[in-house]
Design a protein around this motif. Structure first.
Motif, PDB file in Angstrom:
ATOM      1  N   ALA A 120      -6.240 -21.442  20.150  1.00 52.58           N
ATOM      2  CA  ALA A 120      -6.141 -22.383  20.625  1.00 52.58           C
ATOM      3  C   ALA A 120      -6.012 -21.435  21.930  1.00 52.58           C
ATOM      4  O   ALA A 120      -5.579 -20.547  22.289  1.00 52.58           O
ATOM      5  N   GLU A 121      -5.349 -21.798  23.614  1.00 55.39           N
ATOM      6  CA  GLU A 121      -5.403 -21.809  24.666  1.00 55.39           C
ATOM      7  C   GLU A 121      -4.113 -20.294  24.929  1.00 55.39           C
ATOM      8  O   GLU A 121      -4.398 -19.261  25.438  1.00 55.39           O
ATOM      9  N   GLY A 122      -2.900 -20.948  24.464  1.00 56.93           N
ATOM     10  CA  GLY A 122      -2.354 -19.690  24.016  1.00 56.93           C
ATOM     11  C   GLY A 122      -2.780 -18.190  23.892  1.00 56.93           C
ATOM     12  O   GLY A 122      -1.877 -17.166  24.701  1.00 56.93           O
ATOM     13  N   HIS A 123      -3.240 -18.172  23.130  1.00 54.07           N
ATOM     14  CA  HIS A 123      -3.732 -17.035  21.554  1.00 54.07           C
ATOM     15  C   HIS A 123      -4.977 -16.452  22.612  1.00 54.07           C
ATOM     16  O   HIS A 123      -5.642 -14.686  22.957  1.00 54.07           O
ATOM     17  N   LEU A 124      -5.832 -17.572  23.475  1.00 55.94           N
ATOM     18  CA  LEU A 124      -7.117 -17.107  23.932  1.00 55.94           C
ATOM     19  C   LEU A 124      -6.691 -16.449  25.301  1.00 55.94           C
ATOM     20  O   LEU A 124      -6.691 -15.249  26.056  1.00 55.94           O
ATOM     21  N   SER A 125      -5.265 -16.795  25.992  1.00 55.86           N
ATOM     22  CA  SER A 125      -4.867 -16.705  27.059  1.00 55.86           C
ATOM     23  C   SER A 125      -4.678 -15.075  27.128  1.00 55.86           C
ATOM     24  O   SER A 125      -4.810 -13.712  27.635  1.00 55.86           O
ATOM     25  N   ALA A 126      -3.990 -14.655  26.046  1.00 55.20           N
ATOM     26  CA  ALA A 126      -3.895 -12.918  25.666  1.00 55.20           C
ATOM     27  C   ALA A 126      -4.441 -12.306  25.719  1.00 55.20           C
ATOM     28  O   ALA A 126      -4.615 -11.290  25.828  1.00 55.20           O
ATOM     29  N   ILE A 127      -6.136 -12.667  25.008  1.00 54.17           N
ATOM     30  CA  ILE A 127      -6.742 -11.731  23.870  1.00 54.17           C
ATOM     31  C   ILE A 127      -7.470 -11.626  25.347  1.00 54.17           C
ATOM     32  O   ILE A 127      -7.734 -10.836  25.371  1.00 54.17           O
ATOM     33  N   ALA A 128      -7.627 -12.617  26.783  1.00 56.78           N
ATOM     34  CA  ALA A 128      -8.121 -12.103  27.884  1.00 56.78           C
ATOM     35  C   ALA A 128      -7.884 -11.026  28.736  1.00 56.78           C
ATOM     36  O   ALA A 128      -8.202 -10.701  29.787  1.00 56.78           O
ATOM     37  N   GLY A 129      -6.538 -10.807  28.547  1.00 55.34           N
ATOM     38  CA  GLY A 129      -5.391 -10.174  29.525  1.00 55.34           C
ATOM     39  C   GLY A 129      -5.206  -8.651  28.864  1.00 55.34           C
ATOM     40  O   GLY A 129      -4.842  -7.676  29.497  1.00 55.34           O
ATOM     41  N   ARG A 130      -6.515  -8.727  27.804  1.00 53.38           N
ATOM     42  CA  ARG A 130      -6.027  -7.154  27.010  1.00 53.38           C
ATOM     43  C   ARG A 130      -7.217  -6.481  28.143  1.00 53.38           C
ATOM     44  O   ARG A 130      -7.897  -6.286  28.830  1.00 53.38           O
ATOM     45  N   LYS A 131      -7.197  -4.994  27.558  1.00 54.50           N
ATOM     46  CA  LYS A 131      -6.803  -3.919  28.587  1.00 54.50           C
ATOM     47  C   LYS A 131      -8.569  -3.863  28.589  1.00 54.50           C
ATOM     48  O   LYS A 131      -8.415  -3.687  29.969  1.00 54.50           O
ATOM     49  N   ALA A 132      -8.763  -4.498  27.426  1.00 55.73           N
ATOM     50  CA  ALA A 132     -10.196  -3.890  27.770  1.00 55.73           C
ATOM     51  C   ALA A 132     -11.011  -5.241  26.802  1.00 55.73           C
ATOM     52  O   ALA A 132     -10.450  -5.341  25.365  1.00 55.73           O
ATOM     53  N   VAL A 133     -12.148  -6.178  27.594  1.00 54.78           N
ATOM     54  CA  VAL A 133     -12.754  -6.621  26.859  1.00 54.78           C
ATOM     55  C   VAL A 133     -14.507  -7.350  26.569  1.00 54.78           C
ATOM     56  O   VAL A 133     -14.492  -6.793  27.945  1.00 54.78           O
ATOM     57  N   SER A 134     -14.593  -6.985  25.365  1.00 53.32           N
ATOM     58  CA  SER A 134     -16.017  -6.602  25.287  1.00 53.32           C
ATOM     59  C   SER A 134     -16.964  -8.060  26.046  1.00 53.32           C
ATOM     60  O   SER A 134     -15.990  -9.128  25.156  1.00 53.32           O
ATOM     61  N   GLN A 135     -17.815  -7.774  25.978  1.00 55.84           N
ATOM     62  CA  GLN A 135     -18.836  -8.450  25.869  1.00 55.84           C
ATOM     63  C   GLN A 135     -18.515 -10.252  24.890  1.00 55.84           C
ATOM     64  O   GLN A 135     -18.623 -11.629  25.108  1.00 55.84           O
ATOM     65  N   GLU A 136     -18.804  -9.632  23.584  1.00 56.05           N
ATOM     66  CA  GLU A 136     -18.949 -10.841  22.803  1.00 56.05           C
ATOM     67  C   GLU A 136     -17.441 -11.586  22.321  1.00 56.05           C
ATOM     68  O   GLU A 136     -17.443 -12.669  23.082  1.00 56.05           O
ATOM     69  N   LEU A 137     -16.172 -10.331  22.859  1.00 61.93           N
ATOM     70  CA  LEU A 137     -15.337 -11.419  23.416  1.00 61.93           C
ATOM     71  C   LEU A 137     -15.729 -12.649  24.571  1.00 61.93           C
ATOM     72  O   LEU A 137     -14.613 -13.625  24.558  1.00 61.93           O
ATOM     73  N   THR A 138     -15.538 -12.036  25.871  1.00 64.10           N
ATOM     74  CA  THR A 138     -15.873 -13.057  27.101  1.00 64.10           C
ATOM     75  C   THR A 138     -16.609 -13.619  26.235  1.00 64.10           C
ATOM     76  O   THR A 138     -15.971 -15.284  27.389  1.00 64.10           O
ATOM     77  N   ASP A 139     -18.089 -14.072  25.513  1.00 60.71           N
ATOM     78  CA  ASP A 139     -18.370 -15.484  26.112  1.00 60.71           C
ATOM     79  C   ASP A 139     -17.746 -16.412  25.008  1.00 60.71           C
ATOM     80  O   ASP A 139     -18.015 -17.311  25.316  1.00 60.71           O
ATOM     81  N   ILE A 140     -16.993 -15.552  23.486  1.00 61.25           N
ATOM     82  CA  ILE A 140     -16.149 -16.788  23.168  1.00 61.25           C
ATOM     83  C   ILE A 140     -14.509 -17.283  23.857  1.00 61.25           C
ATOM     84  O   ILE A 140     -14.891 -18.573  24.164  1.00 61.25           O
ATOM     85  N   LEU A 141     -14.391 -16.070  24.926  1.00 66.39           N
ATOM     86  CA  LEU A 141     -13.663 -16.899  25.729  1.00 66.39           C
ATOM     87  C   LEU A 141     -14.077 -17.841  26.608  1.00 66.39           C
ATOM     88  O   LEU A 141     -13.403 -18.926  26.636  1.00 66.39           O
TER      89      LEU A 141
END
Length: 256
Positions: A120-141
């Motif tokens: 859910a959102e707590g995990h997703l927000s943490a991933i969204a704040g990583r130093k580098a977020v790939s295109q595949e991850l951004t699309d999922i987020l």
């Protein structure tokens, strides 16, 4: 560095695990974690593996608060116990998982993708704040996240956002000024997306965007505002002639 492998400490670990006392496990975990953090900067890969196995076993029987503290203390380290980090990153509780998800470089991309789909959102927000977020991850987020996740993603210069993702961001920005402001601040925002964002904003929002924008894009924002105003002037909204409408209604046959 050899303290972790001492017979006394190993015997104590076995005793704690057999006893099954959460308090004993907590104290032992704190002791071992303290030893690791003290020497982390000069440990070999083999020593880290030893710590990893012991901390992993101890972490199974401690409370959330202890795991959260452990996660925060490990997240920024260059050399992290990998198996423990993956367990913490996959933890159900976002407070435990977030520090590792946000900062730890050793979490595999495949793990991050799985977590982004399942959590859910707590995990997703943490991933969204990583130093580098790939295109595949951004699309999922973007597909799964709420406004709080999109705000973090929009404000993260390390997030690699696709054209489709930017279109979704602009849609969200229409009703979220924080997302709009974060998009304006991105140095990688294409001018066509900037123009679309400005065009779809209200006059009050446009004035705000112009105020907070970097000097190098203010002219582009003014141009988008002027272009929108020119289109509105050239294509005024259709109006209805009330007299003609009434006359048409009176001549229309009445049916029962």
């Amino acid at each position: 560095m050899t303290a972790i492998a001492s017979p006394d400490l190993i015997a104590k670990l076995d005793h704690v695990l057999k006893a099954g006392s959460p308090d004993l496990c907590t104290r032992m975990l704190q002791e071992v974690a303290g030893l690791f953090l003290e020497d982390a900067h000069r440990l070999s890969a083999r020593h880290v593996e030893v710590f990893d196995d012991i901390l992993l076993r101890l972490s199974e029987s401690v409370e959330l608060r202890t795991l959260t503290t452990l996660s925060r203390s490990l997240a920024d380290l260059h050399l992290v116990p990998r198996k423990l980090a993956r367990r913490l990153a996959n933890h159900d509780d976002a407070d435990v998982a977030a520090p590792i998800l946000r900062a730890c470089d050793c979490i595999p991309e495949t793990d991050l993708i799985d977590i982004a789909w399942m959590r859910a959102e707590g995990h997703l927000s943490a991933i969204a704040g990583r130093k580098a977020v790939s295109q595949e991850l951004t699309d999922i987020l973007l597909m799964r996240g709420d406004g709080s996740v999109l705000r973090v993603l929009a404000g993260n210069p390390g997030a690699d956002i696709t054209s489709a993702g930017l279109a979704m961001m602009v849609d969200a920005a229409e009703c979220d000024e924080e997302i709009a402001g974060a998009l304006i601040a991105r140095k990688d925002l294409p001018r066509r997306v900037l123009a679309d964002l400005v065009r779809r904003s209200t006059p009050r929002q446009q004035a705000r965007l112009l105020k907070i924008a970097r000097p190098d894009i203010q002219d582009a924002i003014r141009a988008a505002i002027d272009a929108g105003a020119a289109r509105a002037f050239a294509n005024p909204p259709a109006t209805i002639d009330d007299a003609k409408a009434r006359a048409k209604a009176m001549t229309k046959p009445f049916s029962v």
